[in-house]
Design a protein around this motif. Structure first.
Motif, PDB file in Angstrom:
ATOM      1  N   GLY A  74      -8.947   5.369   0.755  1.00 38.16           N
ATOM      2  CA  GLY A  74      -8.529   5.759   2.105  1.00 38.16           C
ATOM      3  C   GLY A  74      -7.351   6.713   2.078  1.00 38.16           C
ATOM      4  N   GLY A  75      -6.351   6.461   2.941  1.00 44.25           N
ATOM      5  CA  GLY A  75      -5.194   7.344   3.059  1.00 44.25           C
ATOM      6  C   GLY A  75      -4.452   7.493   1.746  1.00 44.25           C
ATOM      7  N   GLY A  76      -4.361   6.418   0.983  1.00 40.11           N
ATOM      8  CA  GLY A  76      -3.673   6.465  -0.306  1.00 40.11           C
ATOM      9  C   GLY A  76      -4.374   7.401  -1.270  1.00 40.11           C
ATOM     10  N   ALA A  98      -6.285   9.992  -0.474  1.00 40.85           N
ATOM     11  CA  ALA A  98      -6.082  11.365  -0.014  1.00 40.85           C
ATOM     12  C   ALA A  98      -4.715  11.862  -0.462  1.00 40.85           C
ATOM     13  N   LYS A  99      -3.710  11.028  -0.278  1.00 43.39           N
ATOM     14  CA  LYS A  99      -2.359  11.446  -0.645  1.00 43.39           C
ATOM     15  C   LYS A  99      -2.241  11.635  -2.155  1.00 43.39           C
ATOM     16  N   PRO A 122       0.823  -1.204   0.000  1.00 43.94           N
ATOM     17  CA  PRO A 122       0.000   0.000   0.000  1.00 43.94           C
ATOM     18  C   PRO A 122       0.861   1.259   0.000  1.00 43.94           C
ATOM     19  N   GLN A 123       1.915   1.261  -0.786  1.00 40.02           N
ATOM     20  CA  GLN A 123       2.824   2.403  -0.812  1.00 40.02           C
ATOM     21  C   GLN A 123       2.141   3.698  -1.267  1.00 40.02           C
ATOM     22  N   VAL A 124       2.570   4.825  -0.743  1.00 37.61           N
ATOM     23  CA  VAL A 124       1.915   6.087  -1.089  1.00 37.61           C
ATOM     24  C   VAL A 124       2.909   7.113  -1.630  1.00 37.61           C
ATOM     25  N   GLU A 125       4.018   6.666  -2.181  1.00 35.11           N
ATOM     26  CA  GLU A 125       4.968   7.592  -2.797  1.00 35.11           C
ATOM     27  C   GLU A 125       4.711   7.603  -4.297  1.00 35.11           C
TER      28      GLU A 125
END
Lengths: 401, 288
Positions: free
Chosen positions: A241-243, A245-246, A216-219
């Motif tokens: 989710g968080g991904g 948003a980022k 679930p990397q978000v870079e």
């Protein structure tokens, strides 16, 4: 250890024998036996995540389901309900064990679950074998109503394929000739990519590049640079989710927002708009629900939900609510006699569910045939722009039932 | 990929590497110097991010939130060392893994009770909210460059602290022979408390300063934990220099891996680690 297991087996065996003997004994008093069966409680196993990343989704589904039951006076098919709750922690490794517990130990009549597709796959094997009625209120893995489909397996949410297929038509209508798809490299992401690709190519569009980042990397910086160098007509994304948003924030910060229009599966903009400021503004997505449907049914549902739980409902609450409605349709048809499974399944298959999202029916593989809405982010809401695809059915590839 | 985009990807890689160093720096201290396997490092990172979000909401400024957050986490780290971690020094690594894994569960649950399970965002401070245009449709956020600058300063500061100061000397001495240092009359217990607290504060600081970029969400610590360990192992245990080199290597490898060989992008970091360990079993700057 092995001794214990043997002991357990023997006890189970004795219990089984006793049950058979008992059944034979009351066999002559059939009317009495039948009445007994219908007055007992129906056991519903809720196998959902109540801790971890998807905890909020599990709670929303549970709330929705219970609301549907409460609206029917706390009874389905005239019978009271007993809930047995299992926290599946969104942990696929524990899925078969948890499903087994509900089926073997608690002897539930129906299983409701779950959110995570990996867990659903683990449940599928157990429940397909035991034949226990299973209503899946979220997990969108294609296989559940594909190769694994079975008479006792139902879904009230969506297939991953459904959430992006309609986008092809949307992009075409906007005049986009090519696009790039970006997502996490895992099953759901790949299935949504596939859905989009099919829909877009059918309209004559071209998917020029599939971009993946490990789950679930978000870079995202490297891939955003790649997008800038490809310069497609449009970008289609799935993150959650968080991904999500980022991604929305990074897309804006990289200067791509406003230059290359962004589209997505509806999950890209659900539940994250508070977190992203104006980075989501204008993003268009397709999903089977939206914030402003403004139908009588949806308004009534939203009001009842907000009153009962002091929370605004979301798409997950709707899916849970519909799981309750679908089960009610089946149980009403057999007047609570859940033993008559064939008749019940037939009633569920033919049900027209009057859902907050709009009326839907089930496909042959037991997945909703439903309208996919085109939504646009305006402020903190996913406002409906229209129906992107009327009554979209999942192709259910590999389903032989 | 033409040359301009190659340069931009190079910048992406370096910037990501510096970010990794920032997150891994606390672990370099705790794992590298104290020898404690701290699986809860990611949780401290998450704690920092949530503190930044809630304190920035209260004080209205990220800088204020960071100052207050650092003070809070230093105190928190000291309390934690005094209560729990200090019982681990004499014990096997397995106990450390057990305790710190337990802490992950405790912190996740605490986070859920205190702050809920929603996704939150922290606005980028107005001073750094601009973007520098690079090509016709791509620009670079100034805040990312600012973070890179902070990382470089931090790396320098850590290096000086450990190599050039009296405290650093005592830390290094304590790392190689705890009993001897103690018998020389140095309060090694306090020094360890301090080092652990700094490590916790560094992780939390990384979470705080990164919050505007990464958003704030449940389980965010789990994602950084593994890559942090990889950084420390590749760099050589206990080496700040090594951690920096490893961070940059991983940043570049991931960036170019995603673009050039997307099929194996998820594995590249681990392939790199395997290769380095075959070549140098103690890591790049580790002492064999």
């Amino acid at each position: 250890m092995s001794n214990n297991e043997k002991g357990f087996d023997r006890r189970e065996f004795l219990k089984g024998t006793a049950a058979v003997a008992g059944a034979t004994a009351v066999g002559t008093l059939a009317p009495f036996g039948l009445a007994q069966a219908q007055s007992g409680k129906i056991k519903i196993g809720l196998m959902l995540p109540y801790t971890g990343t998807f905890a909020a989704l599990g709670v929303a589904i549970t709330n929705g389901f219970k609301l549907a039951v409460e609206e029917r006076g706390g009874k389905l098919g005239g019978r009271e309900i007993e809930y047995i709750v299992v926290d599946d922690e969104s942990n696929p490794a524990k899925a078969p064990e948890n499903a087994n517990k509900l089926v073997q130990r608690d002897k539930v009549d129906v299983v409701i679950g779950t959110v995570h597709s990996g867990v659903a796959m683990g449940m599928a094997k157990v429940l397909k074998e035991s034949g226990t009625l299973w209503i899946n209120p979220n997990a969108g893995a294609g296989a559940v109503t594909g190769p694994l489909c079975a008479p006792n397996i139902f879904r009230t949410s969506f297939s991953n394929w459904q959430t992006t297929y309609a986008l092809g038509k949307v992009l075409k209508a906007k005049g986009h000739k090519n696009a790039v798809f970006i997502t996490w490299k895992y099953a759901a992401g790949e299935e949504m990519m596939q859905g989009f690709k099919e829909g877009f190519e059918k309209e004559g569009g071209k998917l020029i590049k599939e971009l993946y980042t490990p789950f679930p990397q978000v870079e995202f910086q490297a891939l955003l640079t790649e997008i800038a160098s490809i310069k497609p007509d449009a970008v289609v994304a799935f993150f959650a989710g968080g991904g999500a948003a980022k991604f929305l924030k990074d897309y804006q910060a990289a200067g791509l927002k406003g230059k290359i229009p962004l589209y997505g599966s509806g999950f890209l903009t659900d539940g994250v708009l508070e977190a992203v400021g104006d980075a989501g503004e204008g993003v268009e997505t397709t999903l089977h629900y939206a914030d402003s449907l403004n139908t009588k049914k949806d308004n009534a549902f939203r009001l009842a939900y907000a009153k009962t739980y002091k929370l605004q409902p979301d798409v997950y609450a709707v899916q849970g609510y519909d799981a309750g409605q679908l089960l009610a349709a089946g149980l009403d048809a057999v007047k609570g006699n859940i033993g008559d499974k064939a008749a019940m399944i037939k009633a569920m298959e033919g049900a027209k569910i009057d859902s907050p999202r709009g009326t839907w029916t089930l496909s042959k593989a037991h997945n909703p045939v439903q309208d996919m809405y085109l939504r646009k982010v305006v402020g903190k809401q996913n406002l409906v722009q229209g129906v992107a695809w009327k009554a979209l059915a999942d192709p259910a590839r590999g389903c032989k039932a | 990929m033409d040359f301009a985009f190659f340069l931009i990807q190079l910048l992406n890689g370096l910037q990501y590497g510096l970010l990794l160093f920032l997150v891994a720096s606390g672990l370099t201290l705790i794992f590298g110097i104290m020898g404690i396997i701290n699986l809860a490092h990611g949780s401290f990172y998450m704690l920092g991010a949530y503190l930044a979000w809630s304190l920035a909401g209260l004080t209205g400024s990220l800088a204020g939130a960071i100052v207050a957050g650092i003070l809070l986490t230093v105190v928190f780290g000291m309390a934690l060392e005094w209560l729990l971690i200090r019982r681990l020094y004499e014990r096997d690594h397995l106990f450390q893994v057990l305790l710190t894994y337990g802490l992950i569960l405790v912190f996740e649950e605490m986070r859920s009770i205190l702050w809920g399970d929603d996704v939150h965002g922290v606005p980028v401070p107005a001073l750094f909210s601009a973007s520098i245009p690079l090509t016709e449709n791509l620009s670079y956020p100034v805040y990312r460059l600012f973070i890179s600058g902070v990382c470089l300063l931090l790396a320098l500061g850590l290096y000086l602290l450990i190599q050039k100061t009296r405290l650093g000397m005592m830390i290094r001495a304590g790392a190689s022979n705890r009993d001897m240092v103690q018998s020389l009359g140095i309060d090694i217990k306090f020094i360890y408390t301090l080092v652990f607290a700094i490590g916790v504060a560094l992780a939390a600081f990384a979470g705080m300063i990164n919050a505007p970029l990464s958003s704030v969400f449940p389980n965010m610590g789990g994602q950084v934990l593994i890559v942090c360990f990889v950084v420390v192992v590749i760099g050589g245990i206990g080496s700040v220099k090594g951690a920096m080199a490893a961070s940059l290597m991983i940043g570049l490898a991931e960036t170019f891996g995603q673009v050039l060989v997307p099929e194996v992008a998820g594995m590249i970091v681990y392939l790199l680690m395997a290769a380095v360990l075959v070549w140098r079993p103690a890591g790049l700057f580790g002492k064999a």
